[in-house]
Write an enzyme that holds these catalytic residues in place. Structure first.
Site, PDB file in Angstrom:
ATOM      1  N   LEU A  13       0.845  -1.348   0.314  1.00 14.27           N
ATOM      2  CA  LEU A  13       0.183  -0.529   0.146  1.00 14.27           C
ATOM      3  C   LEU A  13       0.883   1.034   0.087  1.00 14.27           C
ATOM      4  O   LEU A  13       1.616   1.241   0.772  1.00 14.27           O
ATOM      5  CB  LEU A  13      -0.905   0.292   1.631  1.00 14.27           C
ATOM      6  CG  LEU A  13      -1.332   1.299   1.569  1.00 14.27           C
ATOM      7  CD1 LEU A  13      -2.314   1.833   1.051  1.00 14.27           C
ATOM      8  CD2 LEU A  13      -2.382   1.329   2.642  1.00 14.27           C
ATOM      9  N   SER A  14       0.416   2.227  -1.105  1.00  8.91           N
ATOM     10  CA  SER A  14       1.298   3.393  -0.867  1.00  8.91           C
ATOM     11  C   SER A  14       2.896   3.208  -1.019  1.00  8.91           C
ATOM     12  O   SER A  14       3.173   3.590  -2.244  1.00  8.91           O
ATOM     13  CB  SER A  14       0.504   4.498   0.442  1.00  8.91           C
ATOM     14  OG  SER A  14       0.745   5.465   0.423  1.00  8.91           O
TER      15      SER A  14
END
Length: 329
Positions: A147-148
């Site tokens: 994520l991210s």
């Protein structure tokens, strides 16, 4: 005689109890820190999860948390444990140290950490090697998701070690080598950087110059209301990986999934792009007990659709036993 019989029965009961004690695992599987796994040039921490009675040759999934997160939180909330237990695969969960990055972000924007054979990228690769030697996981069934900042690092691993990973998932992430330092990392995040598919593809090809083997398949997830990592990054990531995999930037099919999610498929399912309508910055989860439900709603874990389930099927982790969910048009 009755005394001897009572003694015999007592002995049998004790023996049966001992057998039960041996048969039962000492404790249920838990996420465990691994103290040593290689030279670790990136100074990362390694955590691993092995379901009880993990078979030899099982797949392994590397999970890369986002900024301001840690290994335990991502493991707990993302839903991956559910499918690891059900379909019997290992989880490798690297963790950033605050000494490396004050926000606990993987350094996806530093060339020393995103180059093959160096820094954090090599540390993560060493974790995969350790799992293979220590746990008996398969060399040809390794996957990565993040994520991210972890999504951007997922792209790093797919680019720098294409021979290691069979497929990967980039959630609210950024194309490989969009940034080469802290200064331009922020412009990559927002508004995003526009390059041609060939320019993006060359960045990946140059990450392992001369490599001519198979490339990992890629799924890309992004919320349409993500104002932390601009939605343009989903399209730029699509351009990068479709070019690397040699397929058109025009989808071969599109469909609608739950929670206002659109799915675009490119080539022969080489690249997928999921756009979750109205979702902000985070990993899509869908708490519940259904097969296609997973995770816990929390900061950066957004109650929409279970991305983990879709990625697990995309990676083939169910062994082909689960029908692909029927899209809703």
């Amino acid at each position: 005689m009755p005394g001897r019989l009572a003694g015999l029965l007592a002995g049998l009961v004790a023996a049966a109890a001992a057998l039960v004690a041996v048969a039962a695992p000492a404790q249920a599987a838990t996420l465990t820190q691994v103290s040593s796994f290689g030279s670790n040039p990136g100074n990362l921490a390694m955590y691993a999860y092995r379901p009880d009675n993990l078979p030899s040759g099982a797949p392994a999934v590397v999970l890369l948390h986002g900024c301001a997160q840690n290994a335990t939180g991502y493991f707990t909330n993302s839903g991956w444990q559910k499918y690891a237990d059900q379909w019997r695969f290992a989880l490798i969960v690297p963790e950033q140290r605050s000494a490396n990055n004050s926000s606990s972000c993987f350094n996806w924007f530093e060339t020393g950490d995103t180059t093959r054979g160096q820094g954090e990228a090599l540390s993560i690769k060493q974790m995969v090697d350790h799992a293979r030697s220590a746990y008996g996981t398969a060399a040809d069934r390794v996957y990565v998701s993040g994520l991210s900042g972890g999504g951007a690092m997922s792209a790093v691993m797919l680019a720098t070690y294409p021979e290691v990973f069979a497929a990967g998932s980039v959630i609210a992430g950024i194309p490989y080598r969009c940034a080469t330092g802290m200064v331009n990392a922020f412009s990559c995040m927002s508004p995003g950087v526009d390059k041609t598919p060939a320019q993006w593809g060359d960045l990946v090809r140059n990450a392992h110059s001369g490599y001519a083997g198979p490339r990992p398949r890629v799924s890309i997830w992004h919320g349409t209301a993500d104002y932390t990592v601009a939605v343009a990054n989903a399209t730029e990531s699509r351009d990068q990986w479709t070019n690397v995999l040699g397929v058109s930037q025009s989808p071969t099919s599109t469909s609608q999934l739950p929670a206002g999610t659109s799915l675009e498929v490119y080539g022969n399912d080489a690249v997928r792009v999921y756009r979750v309508s109205g979702m902000g910055h985070g990993t899509p989860v869908d708490p519940g007990s259904g097969l296609d439900q997973c995770g816990t709603a929390a900061a950066y874990f957004l109650d929409t659709i279970c991305s983990t389930y879709r990625d697990a099927l995309f990676f083939g982790l169910d062994g082909g036993t689960t029908p692909t969910p029927t899209p809703t048009f």
